[in-house]
Design a protein around this motif. Structure first.
Motif, PDB file in Angstrom:
ATOM      1  N   ASP A  33      17.796  -2.775 -35.631  1.00 16.23           N
ATOM      2  CA  ASP A  33      16.646  -2.621 -36.763  1.00 16.23           C
ATOM      3  C   ASP A  33      17.242  -2.542 -38.484  1.00 16.23           C
ATOM      4  O   ASP A  33      17.118  -1.769 -39.496  1.00 16.23           O
ATOM      5  CB  ASP A  33      16.027  -0.500 -36.566  1.00 16.23           C
ATOM      6  N   ALA A  34      17.556  -4.269 -38.557  1.00 13.09           N
ATOM      7  CA  ALA A  34      18.603  -4.599 -39.635  1.00 13.09           C
ATOM      8  C   ALA A  34      18.327  -3.879 -40.753  1.00 13.09           C
ATOM      9  O   ALA A  34      18.445  -3.566 -41.714  1.00 13.09           O
ATOM     10  CB  ALA A  34      18.512  -6.124 -39.495  1.00 13.09           C
ATOM     11  N   PRO A  35      16.358  -4.203 -41.514  1.00 13.11           N
ATOM     12  CA  PRO A  35      16.405  -4.154 -42.344  1.00 13.11           C
ATOM     13  C   PRO A  35      16.243  -2.613 -42.934  1.00 13.11           C
ATOM     14  O   PRO A  35      16.405  -2.518 -44.518  1.00 13.11           O
ATOM     15  CB  PRO A  35      14.762  -4.134 -42.834  1.00 13.11           C
TER      16      PRO A  35
ATOM     17  N   GLY B  12      16.478  -6.366 -46.947  1.00  7.80           N
ATOM     18  CA  GLY B  12      15.498  -4.950 -46.590  1.00  7.80           C
ATOM     19  C   GLY B  12      14.345  -4.866 -46.323  1.00  7.80           C
ATOM     20  O   GLY B  12      13.749  -6.048 -46.417  1.00  7.80           O
ATOM     21  N   SER B  13      13.608  -3.663 -46.444  1.00  4.62           N
ATOM     22  CA  SER B  13      12.133  -3.862 -45.476  1.00  4.62           C
ATOM     23  C   SER B  13      10.628  -4.202 -46.164  1.00  4.62           C
ATOM     24  O   SER B  13      10.113  -4.446 -45.876  1.00  4.62           O
ATOM     25  CB  SER B  13      12.222  -2.026 -45.630  1.00  4.62           C
ATOM     26  N   VAL B  14      11.785  -3.951 -47.983  1.00  2.00           N
ATOM     27  CA  VAL B  14      10.578  -4.545 -48.900  1.00  2.00           C
ATOM     28  C   VAL B  14      10.598  -5.684 -48.972  1.00  2.00           C
ATOM     29  O   VAL B  14       9.868  -7.201 -48.991  1.00  2.00           O
ATOM     30  CB  VAL B  14      10.340  -4.094 -50.419  1.00  2.00           C
TER      31      VAL B  14
ATOM     32  N   TYR C 203      10.216 -10.363 -40.605  1.00  2.00           N
ATOM     33  CA  TYR C 203      11.283  -9.859 -39.486  1.00  2.00           C
ATOM     34  C   TYR C 203      10.542  -9.998 -38.591  1.00  2.00           C
ATOM     35  O   TYR C 203       9.502  -8.893 -38.643  1.00  2.00           O
ATOM     36  CB  TYR C 203      12.048  -8.521 -40.111  1.00  2.00           C
ATOM     37  N   TRP C 204      11.010  -9.915 -37.023  1.00  2.00           N
ATOM     38  CA  TRP C 204      10.051 -10.031 -35.812  1.00  2.00           C
ATOM     39  C   TRP C 204      10.821  -8.232 -35.622  1.00  2.00           C
ATOM     40  O   TRP C 204      11.748  -8.012 -35.201  1.00  2.00           O
ATOM     41  CB  TRP C 204      10.856 -10.863 -35.147  1.00  2.00           C
TER      42      TRP C 204
END
Length: 258
Positions: free
Chosen positions: A130-132, A142-144, A150-151
């Motif tokens: 869950d890298a982000p 990051g997530s944003v 991101y897969w």
């Protein structure tokens, strides 16, 4: 009694410490890559309609990628790494990405003759679970910032995206899609661009390089030709051979205009 040699080495040590402190207080050197797009040597932009197979209209709709660890090579063949990571998306204008090299790294100036960077995300960060979530919202990983890159169904970042649509006839509607989404560690590529003339990169200076990406040659060269009608979609795992062909062509599609 202290010998003259002792004082000699003491003075050298003090000078070394003073110079080191001086460099630490200086600003880093900045390398800017100002990026633009071409289609077989002609300037273009995302949203433009270009020509495919001599007479078929093709609309460029999306091109973005991760650019990793911009590095510079000195005259002795040593690579100086920045550790940078960024995501570049043409929307549709030209884009700029930057990397910093510490003052202690470049000191009074380093003569360089090549630039290198990765296409994708390095294996360590790409392999994080869950890298982000490990990065802040303003970070490229990051997530944003990584939204759409991101897969979740297959842990790992999407390294590159290139999408568009083609008309099947000269006057027909531009409806037939093509899509290249590449990822996985084995598709990480390093782009090395030799400079025509070496330059000196020094602390507290900013250096600009005009980088051109030819999207036409990312699908068609003398070495390989991707047919955008018969072999036009890869999300990597569903068509790994096509994904590898695309990143190999893209790897060679970069030039610096001096």
């Amino acid at each position: 009694m202290f010998s003259p040699k002792f004082f000699h080495f003491s003075i050298l040590a003090l000078l070394t410490m003073a110079l080191s402190s001086c460099f630490k207080n200086k600003d880093a050197a900045t390398v800017n890559l100002n990026m633009s797009l071409e289609w077989f040597g002609e300037s273009t932009a995302i949203g433009d309609t270009v020509i495919y197979q001599e007479n078929l209209p093709l609309r460029l709709e999306k091109f973005l990628f991760y650019i990793d660890d911009i590095s510079i090579r000195d005259e002795n063949g040593n690579w100086l790494n920045s550790g940078s990571i960024d995501i570049v998306e043409f929307m549709p204008n030209n884009e700029t990405t930057s990397a910093e090299f510490s003052a202690t790294t470049v000191r009074r100036g380093v003569e360089i003759n090549a630039i290198k960077f990765g296409l994708g995300v390095g294996e360590f960060y790409n392999g994080l679970e869950d890298a982000p979530t490990h990065f802040g919202n303003d970070h490229a990983l990051g997530s944003v910032q990584s939204a759409g890159m991101y897969w979740n169904w297959y842990t790992g970042y999407i390294f590159t995206k290139f999408e568009g649509k083609i008309a099947e006839t000269v006057d027909g509607p531009i409806l037939t899609p093509f899509s290249f989404h590449t990822g996985t560690d084995d598709l990480y590529r390093e782009v090395v661009i030799e400079l025509e003339n070496s330059i000196v990169v020094a602390a507290e200076e900013s250096h600009d390089f005009n980088v051109v990406i030819d999207l036409g040659t990312s699908i068609y060269t003398n070495e390989d030709q991707i047919d955008l009608f018969d072999n036009c979609v890869t999300h990597t795992l569903n068509n790994p051979e096509l994904a590898e062909r695309y990143v190999n062509l893209l790897d060679d599609a970069w030039t610096i205009v001096e």
